[in-house]
Write a protein that holds these residues in place. Structure first.
Motif, PDB file in Angstrom:
ATOM      1  N   UNK A  43       0.826  -1.204   0.000  1.00 54.32           N
ATOM      2  CA  UNK A  43       0.000   0.000   0.000  1.00 54.32           C
ATOM      3  C   UNK A  43       0.863   1.257   0.000  1.00 54.32           C
ATOM      4  N   UNK A  44       2.020   1.200   0.653  1.00 49.25           N
ATOM      5  CA  UNK A  44       2.947   2.322   0.559  1.00 49.25           C
ATOM      6  C   UNK A  44       3.604   2.351  -0.822  1.00 49.25           C
ATOM      7  N   UNK A  45       3.876   1.154  -1.365  1.00 45.09           N
ATOM      8  CA  UNK A  45       4.568   1.072  -2.657  1.00 45.09           C
ATOM      9  C   UNK A  45       3.745   1.708  -3.777  1.00 45.09           C
ATOM     10  N   UNK A  46       2.410   1.515  -3.769  1.00 45.80           N
ATOM     11  CA  UNK A  46       1.605   2.081  -4.854  1.00 45.80           C
ATOM     12  C   UNK A  46       1.487   3.600  -4.739  1.00 45.80           C
ATOM     13  N   UNK A  47       1.928   4.170  -3.605  1.00 47.74           N
ATOM     14  CA  UNK A  47       2.040   5.621  -3.507  1.00 47.74           C
ATOM     15  C   UNK A  47       3.303   6.128  -4.192  1.00 47.74           C
ATOM     16  N   UNK A  48       4.232   5.182  -4.461  1.00 47.54           N
ATOM     17  CA  UNK A  48       5.512   5.544  -5.068  1.00 47.54           C
ATOM     18  C   UNK A  48       5.597   5.182  -6.539  1.00 47.54           C
ATOM     19  N   UNK A  49       4.847   4.136  -6.981  1.00 47.23           N
ATOM     20  CA  UNK A  49       4.892   3.692  -8.371  1.00 47.23           C
ATOM     21  C   UNK A  49       3.623   2.925  -8.722  1.00 47.23           C
ATOM     22  N   UNK A  50       3.249   2.944 -10.000  1.00 54.98           N
ATOM     23  CA  UNK A  50       2.127   2.160 -10.516  1.00 54.98           C
ATOM     24  C   UNK A  50       2.607   1.070 -11.469  1.00 54.98           C
ATOM     25  N   UNK A  51       3.897   0.808 -11.498  1.00 51.89           N
ATOM     26  CA  UNK A  51       4.455  -0.218 -12.386  1.00 51.89           C
ATOM     27  C   UNK A  51       4.199  -1.609 -11.826  1.00 51.89           C
ATOM     28  N   UNK A  52       3.506  -2.497 -12.584  1.00 53.25           N
ATOM     29  CA  UNK A  52       3.310  -3.871 -12.097  1.00 53.25           C
ATOM     30  C   UNK A  52       4.619  -4.589 -11.813  1.00 53.25           C
ATOM     31  N   UNK A  53       5.642  -4.319 -12.627  1.00 56.77           N
ATOM     32  CA  UNK A  53       6.931  -4.979 -12.430  1.00 56.77           C
ATOM     33  C   UNK A  53       7.574  -4.547 -11.125  1.00 56.77           C
ATOM     34  N   UNK A  54       7.568  -3.259 -10.835  1.00 61.83           N
ATOM     35  CA  UNK A  54       8.170  -2.766  -9.591  1.00 61.83           C
ATOM     36  C   UNK A  54       7.370  -3.197  -8.370  1.00 61.83           C
ATOM     37  N   UNK A  55       6.040  -3.209  -8.490  1.00 59.95           N
ATOM     38  CA  UNK A  55       5.213  -3.663  -7.370  1.00 59.95           C
ATOM     39  C   UNK A  55       5.466  -5.142  -7.100  1.00 59.95           C
ATOM     40  N   UNK A 374       4.569 -13.093 -12.476  1.00 55.95           N
ATOM     41  CA  UNK A 374       3.268 -12.432 -12.427  1.00 55.95           C
ATOM     42  C   UNK A 374       3.352 -10.980 -12.868  1.00 55.95           C
ATOM     43  N   UNK A 375       4.396 -10.291 -12.412  1.00 58.41           N
ATOM     44  CA  UNK A 375       4.559  -8.899 -12.803  1.00 58.41           C
ATOM     45  C   UNK A 375       4.801  -8.743 -14.297  1.00 58.41           C
ATOM     46  N   UNK A 376       5.650  -9.610 -14.856  1.00 59.38           N
ATOM     47  CA  UNK A 376       5.968  -9.521 -16.283  1.00 59.38           C
ATOM     48  C   UNK A 376       4.759  -9.893 -17.146  1.00 59.38           C
ATOM     49  N   UNK A 377       4.068 -10.988 -16.774  1.00 56.04           N
ATOM     50  CA  UNK A 377       2.892 -11.395 -17.553  1.00 56.04           C
ATOM     51  C   UNK A 377       1.783 -10.344 -17.481  1.00 56.04           C
ATOM     52  N   UNK A 378       1.610  -9.742 -16.305  1.00 57.59           N
ATOM     53  CA  UNK A 378       0.599  -8.690 -16.167  1.00 57.59           C
ATOM     54  C   UNK A 378       0.965  -7.483 -17.026  1.00 57.59           C
ATOM     55  N   UNK A 379       2.265  -7.183 -17.100  1.00 59.10           N
ATOM     56  CA  UNK A 379       2.731  -6.059 -17.907  1.00 59.10           C
ATOM     57  C   UNK A 379       2.492  -6.334 -19.396  1.00 59.10           C
ATOM     58  N   UNK A 380       2.745  -7.576 -19.831  1.00 60.20           N
ATOM     59  CA  UNK A 380       2.661  -7.921 -21.252  1.00 60.20           C
ATOM     60  C   UNK A 380       1.251  -8.264 -21.717  1.00 60.20           C
ATOM     61  N   UNK A 381       0.535  -9.064 -20.897  1.00 61.99           N
ATOM     62  CA  UNK A 381      -0.741  -9.618 -21.337  1.00 61.99           C
ATOM     63  C   UNK A 381      -1.950  -9.013 -20.642  1.00 61.99           C
ATOM     64  N   UNK A 382      -1.718  -8.326 -19.532  1.00 61.00           N
ATOM     65  CA  UNK A 382      -2.821  -7.798 -18.746  1.00 61.00           C
ATOM     66  C   UNK A 382      -3.047  -8.630 -17.490  1.00 61.00           C
ATOM     67  N   UNK A 383      -3.666  -8.027 -16.498  1.00 58.54           N
ATOM     68  CA  UNK A 383      -3.840  -8.679 -15.197  1.00 58.54           C
ATOM     69  C   UNK A 383      -4.708  -9.926 -15.289  1.00 58.54           C
ATOM     70  N   UNK A 384      -5.855  -9.830 -15.935  1.00 58.58           N
ATOM     71  CA  UNK A 384      -6.787 -10.964 -15.922  1.00 58.58           C
ATOM     72  C   UNK A 384      -6.249 -12.157 -16.708  1.00 58.58           C
TER      73      UNK A 384
END
Length: 415
Positions: A43-55, A374-384
């Motif tokens: 929850x603190x991290x999403x205040x710093x970035x919205x990147x799925x890979x970084x999260x 999970x972060x890479x696939x979400x970045x490339x293909x989408x979350x769902x």
């Protein structure tokens, strides 16, 4: 070995003993701290970035020690007093959030600071969790392990997933300092509980050996036990998939631009659904195991976990996803009670720390890999799409159930 006063009678229904309940209280405090901390970080991290890979990288940092340090932690648990290792691990975890608060107050907070703290807390966790699972057969007898593990999972999951996440979301909503101050205080309280646990929990060693020899002995034992080896592999795949899904679930669920459009507190409450299921599961696991048998119980768990991981691919409605998480939480506890109790029954006490750590190297070492995937696939293909892939991967584990028959499990225990 523990003092004889720490042991309890073997007859079913006899109280588990004062030493067990002191361990239970300390575990509850420790897991409440972990539950608050693990929700405060993203929850603190999403205040710093919205990147799925970084999260997702935050989960990678938190779980990487299971890949790098698990075997060493197991060897130490078989060499040193297990209670003292748990004590020092919790003391370390109490200090780290306090240091993070100082960084925040000095306006030096960044995603990289969160990575460092997550990594160091993860190292302490490997020592604590390996010692905690290894100490239990020194506190209760083997025929009480399913009941003892079930009660431990009740308090651990209630604190870690039922109370901790919504409390963490509420505290971060108030301020990040509050979100990290409470887990620090709770880990200190858990240290106090461990200090009240009587007896010595160092395993007697017949001869001096090197750390490398000790690690190899644990790995060899696990590899030669087909049932434990198969369960470790299956748990590793389950954790890979669940880590991939939950590493980025916060992006799927929180904020006006997300699919679910939940607040921070709402996200914590959503995760509470799985915790309620886990709490109920911890009390019925022993009876389900006895009624269905262990093989059918494990197969049922795989089906539930596939839905648990893949659920967000099917719906973004919290009123539908909540019951899915409830069932998944219940069945995950069933899997854990059966598999942990089996390890504690099959492995000799002098090897239990190393067998637990070797098992967790396979079972938990996949979590940072899953989070990264999970972060890479979400970045490339989408979350769902990513959720759907991980749910399918979990379902594929049914192929390995042909190995885990009740007859094979019983034979492994007898051997």
């Amino acid at each position: 070995m523990a003092n004889s006063a720490a042991q309890v009678k073997t007859k079913d229904g006899v109280p588990l003993g004062a030493a067990y309940w002191k361990l239970w209280i300390s575990s509850g405090l420790s897991n409440l701290a972990d539950g608050v901390f693990k929700i405060a970080l993203p929850l603190m991290a999403i205040q710093l970035t919205q990147s799925p890979t970084l999260i997702a990288g935050l989960t990678v940092a938190a779980t990487l020690p299971w890949l790098l340090f698990a075997l060493t932690a197991g060897a130490l648990a078989d060499r040193l007093d297990r209670r003292k290792l748990m004590l020092w691990a919790n003391l370390s975890r109490a200090v780290l959030p306090a240091l993070l608060i100082a960084v925040i107050l000095l306006d030096l907070g960044s995603i990289w600071a969160l990575y460092v703290v997550a990594l160091m807390v993860g190292v302490a966790e490997t020592l604590y969790d390996t010692s905690a699972q290894s100490i239990l057969p020194q506190v209760v007898n083997k025929d009480q392990l399913s009941r003892a593990n079930g009660r431990l999972y009740a308090v651990e999951l209630t604190a870690n997933q039922f109370i901790g996440p919504p409390l963490g979301g509420l505290l971060i909503g108030i301020g990040v300092v509050a979100g990290f101050a409470l887990p620090s205080a709770l880990w200190l309280a858990a240290v106090g509980g461990l200090l009240l646990l009587p007896g010595s929990f160092r395993v007697e060693r017949e001869q001096k050996t090197t750390l490398r020899f000790d690690i190899g002995e644990g790995l060899k034992f696990l590899w030669n036990q087909k049932i434990l080896r198969t369960l470790a592999l299956m748990t590793g795949i389950l954790n890979f998939a669940s880590s991939a899904a939950f590493a980025v679930l916060v992006l799927f669920a929180v904020g006006p631009a997300s699919e679910m459009r939940l607040s921070e507190v709402g996200f914590g409450l959503l995760l509470t659904a799985s915790a309620i299921g886990a709490f109920i599961g911890s009390f019925i696991a022993e009876s389900v195991e006895a009624k269905l048998g262990r093989s059918k119980s494990l197969a049922l768990t795989i089906l539930g976990c596939a839905l648990f991981v893949g659920g967000p691919a099917l719906t973004s409605n919290p009123y539908v996803l909540g019951p899915i998480l409830f069932v998944g939480g219940l069945l995950i506890v069933l899997w854990n009670v059966i598999t942990v109790s089996l390890r504690q029954r099959i492995a000799p006490n002098r090897l239990l720390g190393r067998v637990n750590s070797a098992y967790r190297l396979l079972a938990w070492g996949t979590m940072p890999l899953g989070a990264a995937a999970g972060g890479l696939l979400a970045q490339w293909l989408g979350l769902q799409a990513m959720f759907g892939i991980m749910g399918t991967l979990t379902l594929a584990l049914m192929v390995l159930m042909s190995i885990l028959t009740d007859r094979a499990i019983t034979a492994a225990e007898a051997a």
